[in-house]
Design a protein around this motif. Structure first.
Motif, mmCIF file in Angstrom:
data_model
loop_
_atom_site.group_PDB
_atom_site.id
_atom_site.type_symbol
_atom_site.label_atom_id
_atom_site.label_comp_id
_atom_site.label_asym_id
_atom_site.label_seq_id
_atom_site.Cartn_x
_atom_site.Cartn_y
_atom_site.Cartn_z
ATOM 1 N N GLU A 193 -31.772 56.472 -18.365
ATOM 2 C CA GLU A 193 -31.767 55.212 -17.623
ATOM 3 C C GLU A 193 -33.153 54.774 -17.149
ATOM 4 O OE1 GLU A 193 -29.830 53.525 -13.483
ATOM 5 O OE2 GLU A 193 -28.632 54.884 -14.717
ATOM 6 N N SER A 197 -35.056 51.088 -17.359
ATOM 7 C CA SER A 197 -35.565 50.426 -16.159
ATOM 8 C C SER A 197 -37.003 49.953 -16.356
ATOM 9 C CB SER A 197 -35.484 51.382 -14.966
ATOM 10 O OG SER A 197 -35.995 50.781 -13.801
ATOM 11 N N SER A 201 -38.089 46.001 -16.739
ATOM 12 C CA SER A 201 -39.009 45.499 -15.720
ATOM 13 C C SER A 201 -40.314 45.007 -16.345
ATOM 14 C CB SER A 201 -39.303 46.600 -14.697
ATOM 15 O OG SER A 201 -38.120 47.004 -14.043
ATOM 16 N N VAL A 250 -29.240 49.262 -14.845
ATOM 17 C CA VAL A 250 -30.601 48.795 -14.547
ATOM 18 C C VAL A 250 -30.552 47.380 -13.976
ATOM 19 C CG1 VAL A 250 -32.791 48.094 -15.578
ATOM 20 C CG2 VAL A 250 -31.794 50.303 -16.158
ATOM 21 N N ASN A 253 -29.229 47.342 -10.442
ATOM 22 C CA ASN A 253 -30.236 47.685 -9.436
ATOM 23 C C ASN A 253 -31.183 46.520 -9.172
ATOM 24 O OD1 ASN A 253 -29.104 50.243 -9.362
ATOM 25 N ND2 ASN A 253 -30.572 51.111 -10.818
ATOM 26 N N ILE A 254 -31.552 45.805 -10.232
ATOM 27 C CA ILE A 254 -32.457 44.664 -10.071
ATOM 28 C C ILE A 254 -31.786 43.563 -9.254
ATOM 29 C CG2 ILE A 254 -33.649 42.814 -11.298
ATOM 30 C CD1 ILE A 254 -34.144 44.798 -13.575
ATOM 31 N N SER A 341 -33.644 59.059 -6.393
ATOM 32 C CA SER A 341 -33.794 59.221 -7.837
ATOM 33 C C SER A 341 -33.841 60.697 -8.227
ATOM 34 C CB SER A 341 -35.066 58.512 -8.311
ATOM 35 O OG SER A 341 -35.257 58.690 -9.695
#
Length: 386
Positions: A193, A197, A201, A250, A253-254, A341
């Motif tokens: 993952e 990410s 990003s 991902v 989370n964003i 994390s």
């Protein structure tokens, strides 16, 4: 004449007659009590007289000695021993309990989830039941005032909607993956993952990272690839399900970082609201993809193969799914994203090892090496991000 002048200069100036009536020969002492505090005593203001008008006023050690001044300071402040604050130690113990509970509940969930999917291969319904159980648990908790209900508004739910969409896709994709391949394989792929990410990003959001972050992706991608190529029970649907789950989480989370700025909702209640909204989104799709007829036929088959314990398995996987996610969000309230994390990485190790032991999954040495490399890369990534 000069001496007479000097004598007059040294003599205190007479008090004006205009203010004489306002002065009494002796003013009663005024006592002022400060709020109780260690090291401070009750203060007294020394009696004033006419002669004290022309002289400096001193706070004496005793009321009878006007001229002996003392230095005012915190009483015995330098003799007080430092107080040991146990709040930090208690906080560390609390975080340790959160982590141990989080990992244990996650292991139990994965075991029951795989048992259910082996006997009842309907991942869309299984995913729906997980969200429904969590929603019901929190509604009952709010109604009985076991937990304080969050104060939300329309803007909160609007900001939560894209998070719920991504969460729903990631949850269903991971469940589909586990229905096709071993639990250990799904979690090995999901350990990649961080690579998703960074890539999302970098190329979508335009963010840049230190070189160490990009270098940490090499063992992550290489380890996942090596493990996938050597997996004895490789299945493309299972592999793609884990990959889609990575990508969806991902984006979750964003969206969560953007949408939850300034919101004062605790981690536990935030996940509860997320589960409820995800349930609303998922239910019609689950009915369209699988449907009640398939669910009923599959349940009859599972009852004949497994017996009534299939009901317990389904209830257990639903409840433990909510509990482990709830505890993870509660721990996120107490720790930094970096620590979270690292904890997530250690969680995957515990799930991979325990599932291999419980389900006796055949693992080749090269497959185990790939898993170890991927997990190590995930740990290096979390260190490089700090």
């Amino acid at each position: 004449m000069i001496s007479s002048l000097n004598l007059n200069l040294n003599r205190p100036a007479p008090i004006s007659s205009s203010i004489k009536p306002s002065l009494s020969p002796r003013i009663a002492p005024i006592r002022t009590r400060l709020p109780p505090s260690p090291g401070f005593a009750e203060l007294s203001v020394v009696s004033l007289s006419k002669s004290s008008i022309s002289k400096p006023l001193h706070i004496g050690a005793s009321l009878g000695r006007k001229e002996s001044s003392i230095t005012c300071g915190a009483y015995e402040a330098d003799r007080l021993e430092p107080v040991v604050d146990g709040s930090e130690s208690a906080r560390k113990v609390k975080i340790g309990i959160y982590f141990a509970t989080w990992w244990s509940l996650n292991v139990v969930f994965n075991i029951y989830n795989k048992k259910v999917l082996n006997a009842y291969p309907y991942p869309w319904l299984t995913s729906t039941l997980s969200l429904a159980a969590g929603s019901l648990i929190m509604l009952v908790s709010w109604a009985l005032r076991i937990a304080e209900a969050p104060k939300t508004d329309l803007e909160f739910w609007k900001s939560l909607f894209p998070v719920a969409v991504a969460h729903t896709i990631g949850h269903v994709a991971a469940t589909v993956s586990m229905s096709k391949v071993a639990v250990s394989f799904t979690h090995i792929i999901k350990s990649g993952e961080p690579a998703f990410s960074v890539l999302v990003s970098r190329f979508i959001l335009g963010e840049t990272f230190p070189p160490a972050v990009y270098l940490s992706l090499i063992p992550i991608i290489g380890g996942c690839g090596l493990s996938a190529l050597t997996e004895l029970n490789f299945n493309m649907i299972g592999f793609m399900g884990a990959m889609i789950s990575n990508l969806a989480f991902v984006f979750r989370n964003i969206f969560s970082k953007k949408g939850m700025k300034g919101k004062s909702v605790s981690g536990m209640n935030y996940y509860a609201c997320l589960s409820m909204l995800s349930l609303v989104i998922l239910t019609p799709f689950a009915i369209a993809v699988e449907g009640p007829k398939m669910w009923a036929a599959g349940f009859q088959q599972a009852l004949s193969d497994i017996g009534p314990q299939i009901v317990w398995w389904m209830a257990a996987q639903s409840v433990f799914y909510h509990l482990y996610n709830q505890v993870s969000y509660m721990s996120l309230d107490e720790i930094s994203p970096l620590t979270f994390s690292i904890g997530n990485t250690m969680k995957r190790i515990s799930v991979i090892v325990s599932s291999i032991i419980i389900f006796q999954t055949p693992v080749q040495p090269i497959n185990a090496l790939g898993a170890a490399i991927a997990v190590l890369g995930t740990f290096l990534y979390s260190q490089a991000k700090q």
